[in-house]
Design an enzyme around this catalytic site. Sequence first.
Site, PDB file in Angstrom:
ATOM      1  N   LYS A  11       6.067   1.923  -4.356  1.00  0.00           N
ATOM      2  CA  LYS A  11       7.252   2.559  -3.778  1.00  0.00           C
ATOM      3  C   LYS A  11       8.556   1.969  -4.331  1.00  0.00           C
ATOM      4  O   LYS A  11       8.545   0.917  -4.980  1.00  0.00           O
ATOM      5  CB  LYS A  11       7.193   2.434  -2.252  1.00  0.00           C
ATOM      6  N   ARG A  87      -7.339   0.160  -0.078  1.00  0.00           N
ATOM      7  CA  ARG A  87      -6.644  -0.019   1.199  1.00  0.00           C
ATOM      8  C   ARG A  87      -6.733  -1.472   1.670  1.00  0.00           C
ATOM      9  O   ARG A  87      -5.770  -2.007   2.213  1.00  0.00           O
ATOM     10  CB  ARG A  87      -7.185   0.952   2.249  1.00  0.00           C
ATOM     11  N   THR A  93      -0.619  -1.110   7.123  1.00  0.00           N
ATOM     12  CA  THR A  93       0.568  -0.285   6.879  1.00  0.00           C
ATOM     13  C   THR A  93       1.825  -0.997   7.349  1.00  0.00           C
ATOM     14  O   THR A  93       2.850  -0.991   6.666  1.00  0.00           O
ATOM     15  CB  THR A  93       0.420   1.076   7.590  1.00  0.00           C
ATOM     16  N   ARG A 104       1.010  -5.685   0.649  1.00  0.00           N
ATOM     17  CA  ARG A 104       2.095  -5.464   1.613  1.00  0.00           C
ATOM     18  C   ARG A 104       2.617  -6.780   2.182  1.00  0.00           C
ATOM     19  O   ARG A 104       3.818  -6.904   2.432  1.00  0.00           O
ATOM     20  CB  ARG A 104       1.649  -4.500   2.704  1.00  0.00           C
ATOM     21  N   ASN A 114       7.257  -0.357   2.829  1.00  0.00           N
ATOM     22  CA  ASN A 114       6.097  -1.248   2.804  1.00  0.00           C
ATOM     23  C   ASN A 114       5.499  -1.435   1.412  1.00  0.00           C
ATOM     24  O   ASN A 114       4.395  -1.939   1.275  1.00  0.00           O
ATOM     25  CB  ASN A 114       5.036  -0.800   3.824  1.00  0.00           C
ATOM     26  N   HIS A 117       1.516   2.697  -1.275  1.00  0.00           N
ATOM     27  CA  HIS A 117       0.786   3.739  -0.549  1.00  0.00           C
ATOM     28  C   HIS A 117      -0.604   3.814  -1.151  1.00  0.00           C
ATOM     29  O   HIS A 117      -0.776   3.652  -2.360  1.00  0.00           O
ATOM     30  CB  HIS A 117       1.470   5.104  -0.708  1.00  0.00           C
TER      31      HIS A 117
END
Length: 143
Positions: A11, A87, A93, A104, A114, A117
């Site tokens: 991000k 993940r 998240t 993260r 964060n 994704h």
Amino acid sequence: MAIERTFSIIKPNAVAKNVIGNIFARFEAAGFKIVGTKMLHLTVEQARGFYAEHDGKPFFDGLVEFMTSGPIVVSVLEGENAVQRHRDLLGATNPANALAGTLRADYADSLTENGTHGSDSVESAAREIAYFFGEGEVCPRTR
């Protein structure tokens, strides 16, 4: 175990920190093959379309604003049990709940910003990959 593909976004806040290479190195160290990647700057329409499932939720407009605030890097990762393993590497998240050593925990600034994704299922991975990658833009890996 089956070989899967998953979708990943680095991000705008993580791109701005110049940690793309660090994140790619962590993907590869975790055994993922990067079979497609590109950098782009989302338009409002692209961001709204990608996050359409969240339209109408209180955080939607802020998410769209953030995701269009700078460039992102979208990637397709391949490996055994790729969706869940990716993940796990990303972490929770909400970075306040992310375990030490996850992406993260290392690169997130807030719940919205964060850093990364990742697809939450094989089905969403296929949909998300198709949203950003056209025919011939994802390479087969044979080694």
